[in-house]
Design an enzyme around this catalytic site. Structure first.
Site, short mmCIF file in Angstrom:
data_model
loop_
_atom_site.label_atom_id
_atom_site.label_comp_id
_atom_site.label_asym_id
_atom_site.label_seq_id
_atom_site.Cartn_x
_atom_site.Cartn_y
_atom_site.Cartn_z
N SER A 174 -10.49 -0.32 6.37
CA SER A 174 -9.66 -0.10 5.18
C SER A 174 -8.91 -1.32 4.69
CB SER A 174 -8.66 1.03 5.43
OG SER A 174 -9.32 2.27 5.47
N SER B 277 -9.34 2.19 2.45
CA SER B 277 -8.32 2.89 1.69
C SER B 277 -7.28 1.97 1.06
CB SER B 277 -7.60 3.90 2.60
OG SER B 277 -6.95 3.22 3.69
N LYS C 247 0.84 -1.19 0.00
CA LYS C 247 0.00 0.00 0.00
C LYS C 247 0.88 1.25 0.00
CE LYS C 247 -3.84 1.97 2.69
NZ LYS C 247 -4.69 1.78 3.89
#
Length: 527
Positions: free
Chosen positions: A228, A204, A129
């Site tokens: 997320s 996210s 990420k």
């Protein structure tokens, strides 16, 4: 005592402000094309093996790390133009590192078990990420003002995975500043769902969910403060784990977590195959792995199982889709039939205030009385942001910030600085009752989200739906997100598997059982 009128208005704004913004801006958004396109099916058999299987084959010289890394590079190059999940690659460096791995294995005289113990992921590709610091890679988290920022060091969790032998292939997209359930920003653009390119991949950690769900990565890293990890894993049909707090380091992420929010943030593994969850968690936890009972063999027949079908009727969440309810019922039926257990349906009236609890606790000051850093300051990144001016600029497509980020910052300004005693009481009662229910041998099934993966931007209509995942962050309970096949629309179904604090090994064991029962991840190119 129920919520006062003013408090009801405050929480309804969580829905109304984003809806009004969407109504203003959606008509000005360009129409998306190519939504009918589908990902090509996976052809290389290396892409259908778990990380543990790949590591074993590499150690045994049945395949080279270069071959595995090249296979994933080829898949990323094939599907990323459709997904927009990987925002910066390091393919050349990854191939050089893979060649070094192959050389190391060829020269190894210590035996396979020694290599396995020291480097359990040796030669296995990894996605990261973009909000995590990875040396030589951007760490902008969707902010245009940070477009040129390059990390000079690895975050602790990335370092642990690299020392275990994993080879990062690149970094993946997020929502702006990681505070929204859709991975979209004005630096990298929007990321698509591999099962339907016109639908969201979640956020996210949506870039991770998309690229792993699309078969172009096998393992990855996510972070979760309100869902997320779990929301993207649900939308993209893969596995993800929100760990018990204090086990995996949250350091080395941007934006840095301030105030009490560090109590609710969890860094954890994301993967296509359930068998990878436990070894990944063990590596990511490092010296804190001893806090968990990861080496304890779980006898599922000795666990106590519970199920909750919805939140009990919230002001700000949608009803749970009937297909998700039916999928959860099928899980209950199979657990009872396969294990001979009884799954008890329970309810907690406090859950209908889950969004309010999450939202209130997220805004509390820390022990020193310092509140979390305002979101608008994070947007400014050392400069200044005038939200009304950003609204006007957005109308003419001139803002550097997304509608979601502007809406979140506006909503944050409407919040009262004094928390509701009623909501705090609901949290304390829920915490006590949930801890008593689960203990050290209880497992709870709970909806991942009330709806299937929605169309792009539609989460702006229903931000309160994050309550289904966010409440578990506040309660600090470990949760594994598990896929349960596909809906009639060929979209992923799923369920959250919850356990008591530090009982992560229970949810991971249930995840493996559900994978065997329901088939786990499905190739979106052949569904």
């Amino acid at each position: 005592m129920a919520l006062k009128l003013g408090e009801r208005v405050e929480y309804c704004l969580a829905v109304l402000v984003p809806r009004l913004l969407l109504a203003l801006f959606k008509l000005l958004s360009p129409r998306r094309s190519g939504g009918s396109k589908r990902l090509p099916p996976i052809e290389n058999p290396l892409l259908t093996l778990s990380a543990m299987q790949l590591a074993q084959k590499i150690r045994r010289r049945e395949v080279t790390s270069v071959e595995v890394v090249q296979a994933y590079i080829d898949r990323i190059q094939e599907v990323n133009p459709l997904l927009n999940a990987v925002v910066k690659d390091r393919f050349s460096s990854a191939l050089l590192e893979a060649a070094q791995v192959d050389k190391k294995i060829k020269e190894n005289n210590e035996g396979e078990e020694v290599v396995k113990d020291r480097f359990p992921l040796l030669g296995v590709p990894l996605s990261v990420k973009e909000s995590f610091s990875l040396e030589g890679m951007p760490n902008a988290t969707g902010l245009i003002s940070r477009a040129k920022f390059i990390s000079s060091v690895d975050s602790p969790v990335v370092g642990l995975l690299k020392r275990a032998g994993a080879i990062p292939l690149g970094v993946t997209n997020t929502s702006e500043l990681c505070m929204w359930l859709e991975s979209n920003n004005h630096l990298y653009g929007i990321t698509n769902n591999p099962y339907d390119l016109e639908r969201t991949c979640g956020g996210s950690s949506g870039g991770e969910g998309s690229i792993i769900g699309g078969g172009a990565a096998v393992i990855g890293i996510g972070s979760d403060i309100g869902g997320s990890i779990r929301i993207p894993c649900f939308f993209n049909g893969i596995f993800g784990h929100k760990t018990t707090r204090g086990v995996v380091s949250n350091d080395g992420q941007f934006p840095e977590i301030s105030g009490v929010r560090d109590n609710y943030l969890s860094t954890g593994p994301i993967c296509r195959y359930a068998e990878d969850l436990l070894p990944l968690l063990k590596i990511m936890a490092g010296p804190n792995a001893d806090k968990l009972s990861l080496s304890v063999k779980v006898d599922l027949k000795k666990l106590r199982f519970f199920t909750i079908v919805d939140d009990g009727g919230s002001l700000v969440t949608m009803p749970v889709d009937h297909q998700l309810i039916e999928a959860q019922k099928r899980v209950v039926a199979r657990l009872e039939a396969d294990l001979g257990v009884t799954v008890k349906e329970v309810s907690f009236p406090q859950l209908k205030y889950a969004f309010q609890i999450w939202n209130t606790l997220m805004a509390l000051p820390d022990r020193d009385g310092k509140p979390p850093r305002p979101f608008v300051e994070l947007m400014a990144d050392g400069g200044s942001v005038w939200l009304i001016w950003e609204v006007i600029k957005s109308i003419f497509r001139r803002s550097e910030h997304t509608v979601a980020a502007i809406g979140f910052a506006l909503f944050e300004k409407t919040q009262s600085s004094v928390p509701s005693p009623f909501i705090l009481k609901q949290k304390e009662e829920l915490q006590r009752e949930m801890d008593e229910l689960l203990g050290t041998d209880g497992v709870l099934l709970y909806p991942s989200h009330p709806v299937l993966a929605p169309k792009h931007h539609h989460p702006l209509f229903t931000p309160g739906n994050v309550a289904y995942t966010g409440i578990m962050n506040i309660l600090n309970l470990p949760v594994t997100q598990c896929p349960l096949g596909l809906s009639k629309e060929r979209l992923p179904l799923g369920v959250q598997v919850v356990a008591g604090k530090f009982q992560d090994h229970l949810t991971l064991a249930v995840a493996q059982h559900l994978e065997m029962t329901f088939g786990g991840w499905r190739d979106p190119g052949v569904v």
